[in-house]
Scaffold this motif. Structure first.
Motif, PDB file in Angstrom:
ATOM      1  N   ILE A  67      -6.083   3.127   5.988  1.00  0.00           N
ATOM      2  CA  ILE A  67      -4.802   3.694   6.393  1.00  0.00           C
ATOM      3  C   ILE A  67      -4.756   5.169   6.010  1.00  0.00           C
ATOM      4  CG2 ILE A  67      -3.694   2.980   4.224  1.00  0.00           C
ATOM      5  CD1 ILE A  67      -1.100   2.575   5.844  1.00  0.00           C
ATOM      6  N   SER A  68      -4.195   5.987   6.878  1.00  0.00           N
ATOM      7  CA  SER A  68      -3.951   7.403   6.598  1.00  0.00           C
ATOM      8  C   SER A  68      -2.454   7.605   6.426  1.00  0.00           C
ATOM      9  CB  SER A  68      -4.474   8.287   7.727  1.00  0.00           C
ATOM     10  OG  SER A  68      -5.882   8.190   7.836  1.00  0.00           O
ATOM     11  N   PHE A  69      -2.084   8.419   5.453  1.00  0.00           N
ATOM     12  CA  PHE A  69      -0.669   8.639   5.147  1.00  0.00           C
ATOM     13  C   PHE A  69      -0.180   9.927   5.808  1.00  0.00           C
ATOM     14  CE2 PHE A  69      -2.368   5.954   1.835  1.00  0.00           C
ATOM     15  CZ  PHE A  69      -1.418   4.940   1.772  1.00  0.00           C
ATOM     16  N   PRO A  70       1.131  10.039   6.046  1.00  0.00           N
ATOM     17  CA  PRO A  70       1.674  11.244   6.675  1.00  0.00           C
ATOM     18  C   PRO A  70       1.397  12.480   5.815  1.00  0.00           C
ATOM     19  CG  PRO A  70       3.298   9.479   6.640  1.00  0.00           C
ATOM     20  CD  PRO A  70       2.179   9.028   5.774  1.00  0.00           C
ATOM     21  N   TYR A  71       1.317  13.620   6.465  1.00  0.00           N
ATOM     22  CA  TYR A  71       1.127  14.879   5.748  1.00  0.00           C
ATOM     23  C   TYR A  71       2.214  15.036   4.693  1.00  0.00           C
ATOM     24  CZ  TYR A  71       0.582  19.838   4.802  1.00  0.00           C
ATOM     25  OH  TYR A  71       0.388  21.041   4.167  1.00  0.00           O
ATOM     26  N   GLY A  72       1.797  15.348   3.466  1.00  0.00           N
ATOM     27  CA  GLY A  72       2.750  15.502   2.378  1.00  0.00           C
ATOM     28  C   GLY A  72       2.825  14.306   1.456  1.00  0.00           C
ATOM     29  N   THR A  73       2.216  13.184   1.863  1.00  0.00           N
ATOM     30  CA  THR A  73       2.155  11.998   1.001  1.00  0.00           C
ATOM     31  C   THR A  73       0.782  11.923   0.362  1.00  0.00           C
ATOM     32  OG1 THR A  73       3.746  10.743   2.334  1.00  0.00           O
ATOM     33  CG2 THR A  73       2.265   9.473   0.921  1.00  0.00           C
ATOM     34  N   SER A  74       0.745  11.868  -0.959  1.00  0.00           N
ATOM     35  CA  SER A  74      -0.519  11.824  -1.692  1.00  0.00           C
ATOM     36  C   SER A  74      -0.627  10.508  -2.451  1.00  0.00           C
ATOM     37  CB  SER A  74      -0.601  12.999  -2.677  1.00  0.00           C
ATOM     38  OG  SER A  74      -1.824  12.973  -3.383  1.00  0.00           O
ATOM     39  N   MET A  75      -1.750   9.831  -2.304  1.00  0.00           N
ATOM     40  CA  MET A  75      -2.043   8.585  -3.011  1.00  0.00           C
ATOM     41  C   MET A  75      -3.146   8.876  -4.021  1.00  0.00           C
ATOM     42  SD  MET A  75      -3.625   5.102  -1.377  1.00  0.00           S
ATOM     43  CE  MET A  75      -3.314   3.487  -2.055  1.00  0.00           C
ATOM     44  N   TYR A  76      -2.976   8.406  -5.255  1.00  0.00           N
ATOM     45  CA  TYR A  76      -3.993   8.701  -6.271  1.00  0.00           C
ATOM     46  C   TYR A  76      -3.959   7.639  -7.367  1.00  0.00           C
ATOM     47  CZ  TYR A  76      -0.019  10.666  -8.876  1.00  0.00           C
ATOM     48  OH  TYR A  76       1.187  10.844  -9.518  1.00  0.00           O
ATOM     49  N   ASP A  77      -4.959   7.668  -8.240  1.00  0.00           N
ATOM     50  CA  ASP A  77      -5.045   6.730  -9.376  1.00  0.00           C
ATOM     51  C   ASP A  77      -4.909   5.281  -8.918  1.00  0.00           C
ATOM     52  OD1 ASP A  77      -5.439   8.728 -11.184  1.00  0.00           O
ATOM     53  OD2 ASP A  77      -3.423   8.714 -12.019  1.00  0.00           O
ATOM     54  N   ILE A  78      -5.759   4.862  -7.982  1.00  0.00           N
ATOM     55  CA  ILE A  78      -5.649   3.495  -7.479  1.00  0.00           C
ATOM     56  C   ILE A  78      -6.376   2.515  -8.403  1.00  0.00           C
ATOM     57  CG2 ILE A  78      -5.417   4.268  -5.095  1.00  0.00           C
ATOM     58  CD1 ILE A  78      -8.268   3.452  -4.578  1.00  0.00           C
ATOM     59  N   ASP A  79      -5.873   1.282  -8.423  1.00  0.00           N
ATOM     60  CA  ASP A  79      -6.535   0.196  -9.156  1.00  0.00           C
ATOM     61  C   ASP A  79      -6.351  -1.088  -8.368  1.00  0.00           C
ATOM     62  OD1 ASP A  79      -8.062  -0.758 -11.330  1.00  0.00           O
ATOM     63  OD2 ASP A  79      -6.273  -1.638 -12.222  1.00  0.00           O
ATOM     64  N   ILE A  80      -7.279  -2.034  -8.562  1.00  0.00           N
ATOM     65  CA  ILE A  80      -7.239  -3.317  -7.869  1.00  0.00           C
ATOM     66  C   ILE A  80      -7.180  -4.424  -8.908  1.00  0.00           C
ATOM     67  CG2 ILE A  80      -8.457  -4.866  -6.280  1.00  0.00           C
ATOM     68  CD1 ILE A  80      -9.728  -2.414  -4.998  1.00  0.00           C
ATOM     69  N   SER A  81      -6.311  -5.393  -8.700  1.00  0.00           N
ATOM     70  CA  SER A  81      -6.162  -6.488  -9.650  1.00  0.00           C
ATOM     71  C   SER A  81      -7.472  -7.270  -9.765  1.00  0.00           C
ATOM     72  CB  SER A  81      -5.029  -7.423  -9.207  1.00  0.00           C
ATOM     73  OG  SER A  81      -5.305  -7.996  -7.938  1.00  0.00           O
ATOM     74  N   PRO A  82      -7.697  -7.927 -10.910  1.00  0.00           N
ATOM     75  CA  PRO A  82      -8.963  -8.647 -11.116  1.00  0.00           C
ATOM     76  C   PRO A  82      -9.288  -9.670 -10.030  1.00  0.00           C
ATOM     77  CG  PRO A  82      -7.799  -8.435 -13.192  1.00  0.00           C
ATOM     78  CD  PRO A  82      -6.865  -7.929 -12.126  1.00  0.00           C
ATOM     79  N   ASP A  83      -8.265 -10.288  -9.427  1.00  0.00           N
ATOM     80  CA  ASP A  83      -8.526 -11.266  -8.369  1.00  0.00           C
ATOM     81  C   ASP A  83      -8.619 -10.633  -6.984  1.00  0.00           C
ATOM     82  OD1 ASP A  83      -5.906 -10.638  -7.785  1.00  0.00           O
ATOM     83  OD2 ASP A  83      -5.116 -12.653  -8.108  1.00  0.00           O
ATOM     84  N   GLY A  84      -8.465  -9.311  -6.915  1.00  0.00           N
ATOM     85  CA  GLY A  84      -8.633  -8.594  -5.648  1.00  0.00           C
ATOM     86  C   GLY A  84      -7.469  -8.686  -4.690  1.00  0.00           C
ATOM     87  N   THR A  85      -6.342  -9.258  -5.111  1.00  0.00           N
ATOM     88  CA  THR A  85      -5.237  -9.466  -4.172  1.00  0.00           C
ATOM     89  C   THR A  85      -4.247  -8.317  -4.106  1.00  0.00           C
ATOM     90  OG1 THR A  85      -3.903 -10.611  -5.848  1.00  0.00           O
ATOM     91  CG2 THR A  85      -5.368 -11.962  -4.472  1.00  0.00           C
ATOM     92  N   LEU A  86      -4.162  -7.515  -5.170  1.00  0.00           N
ATOM     93  CA  LEU A  86      -3.162  -6.448  -5.219  1.00  0.00           C
ATOM     94  C   LEU A  86      -3.800  -5.098  -5.501  1.00  0.00           C
ATOM     95  CD1 LEU A  86      -0.379  -8.193  -7.350  1.00  0.00           C
ATOM     96  CD2 LEU A  86      -0.336  -7.804  -4.875  1.00  0.00           C
ATOM     97  N   VAL A  87      -3.217  -4.068  -4.919  1.00  0.00           N
ATOM     98  CA  VAL A  87      -3.632  -2.684  -5.164  1.00  0.00           C
ATOM     99  C   VAL A  87      -2.433  -1.936  -5.739  1.00  0.00           C
ATOM    100  CG1 VAL A  87      -4.414  -0.527  -4.121  1.00  0.00           C
ATOM    101  CG2 VAL A  87      -5.336  -2.709  -3.312  1.00  0.00           C
ATOM    102  N   ALA A  88      -2.647  -1.253  -6.855  1.00  0.00           N
ATOM    103  CA  ALA A  88      -1.614  -0.397  -7.435  1.00  0.00           C
ATOM    104  C   ALA A  88      -2.048   1.055  -7.277  1.00  0.00           C
ATOM    105  CB  ALA A  88      -1.400  -0.721  -8.910  1.00  0.00           C
ATOM    106  N   ALA A  89      -1.107   1.925  -6.992  1.00  0.00           N
ATOM    107  CA  ALA A  89      -1.433   3.342  -6.823  1.00  0.00           C
ATOM    108  C   ALA A  89      -0.214   4.193  -7.122  1.00  0.00           C
ATOM    109  CB  ALA A  89      -1.927   3.623  -5.399  1.00  0.00           C
TER     110      ALA A  89
END
Length: 210
Positions: free
Chosen positions: A125-147
């Motif tokens: 996925i690409s985010f709109p100009y001006g939206t920044s995503m950083y410091d991502i992590d994935i839960s141990p079971d792979g079901t959730l992404v935090a950012a």
């Protein structure tokens, strides 16, 4: 790495060439593994650990177009996987052994996913100009992404998004935590996936998500 009782990290301080290294949790001794070409000023590099195959992923040329490199800490052998990939904020998904990261190009931030042998990437996925995503992590079971997210308005927050949803190009969060007047940093999942731990100056914060 619990099996060797080492913490893998990136180092950059006066008098020392920036490098990937290891810290013994028993003695505090450090080990120099590999120099980093083109480190970042504060974070040095983007670093991810594959506990199954026992290998590290990191980025070089961080002030330019970023190369993706794989390192075997036992042999100190490196392999350049992708050149000029522009991908950082790496995280390893233990559930399916994929590598995720954030790609920057022409002011647009894109979440990408890489499968073994990690020589190419797939846009999620690409985010709109001006939206920044950083410091991502994935839960141990792979079901959730935090950012962490930063908006052009100055709004900063942490969002939790199902990984399956992101694979379909949908970034609608199932949980969202706002930080008025401060910036969230380095939020990561606990071992059971029920909590997030991170910081938002001047506080260290834990949040229950399940």
């Amino acid at each position: 790495d619990p099996s060797t009782r080492k913490i893998y990290a990136a180092f950059n301080y006066p008098g020392v060439v920036a490098h990937v290294g290891a810290i013994s949790t028993e003695t505090g001794a450090t080990e120099h593994l590999k120099d980093i070409k083109g480190p970042m000023m504060y974070q040095v590099t983007s670093l991810a650990w594959d506990p199954g195959a026992r290998r590290l992923f990191y980025t070089t040329d961080n002030a330019a177009e970023r190369d993706l490199v794989m390192l075997d800490p036992a042999t100190k052998k490196t392999t350049v996987l992708q050149r000029d990939a522009r991908i950082g904020d790496l995280v390893f998904n233990r559930a399916d052994k994929s590598l995720w990261g954030v790609r920057h190009f022409n002011g647009i931030v894109t979440l990408v996913r890489m499968e073994a042998p990690y020589t190419d990437w797939t846009r999620l996925i690409s985010f709109p100009y001006g939206t920044s995503m950083y410091d991502i992590d994935i839960s141990p079971d792979g079901t959730l992404v935090a950012a962490s997210f930063g908006e052009i308005t100055g709004k900063q927050n942490v969002r939790v998004i199902p990984a399956a949803q992101l694979m379909k190009g949908d970034a609608t969060p199932v949980a969202e935590f706002d930080f008025p007047g401060s910036v969230p940093n380095n939020f990561t999942f606990s071992g059971d996936g029920r909590y997030l731990f991170g910081s938002s100056a001047p506080a260290f914060i834990s949040m229950r998500i399940a």
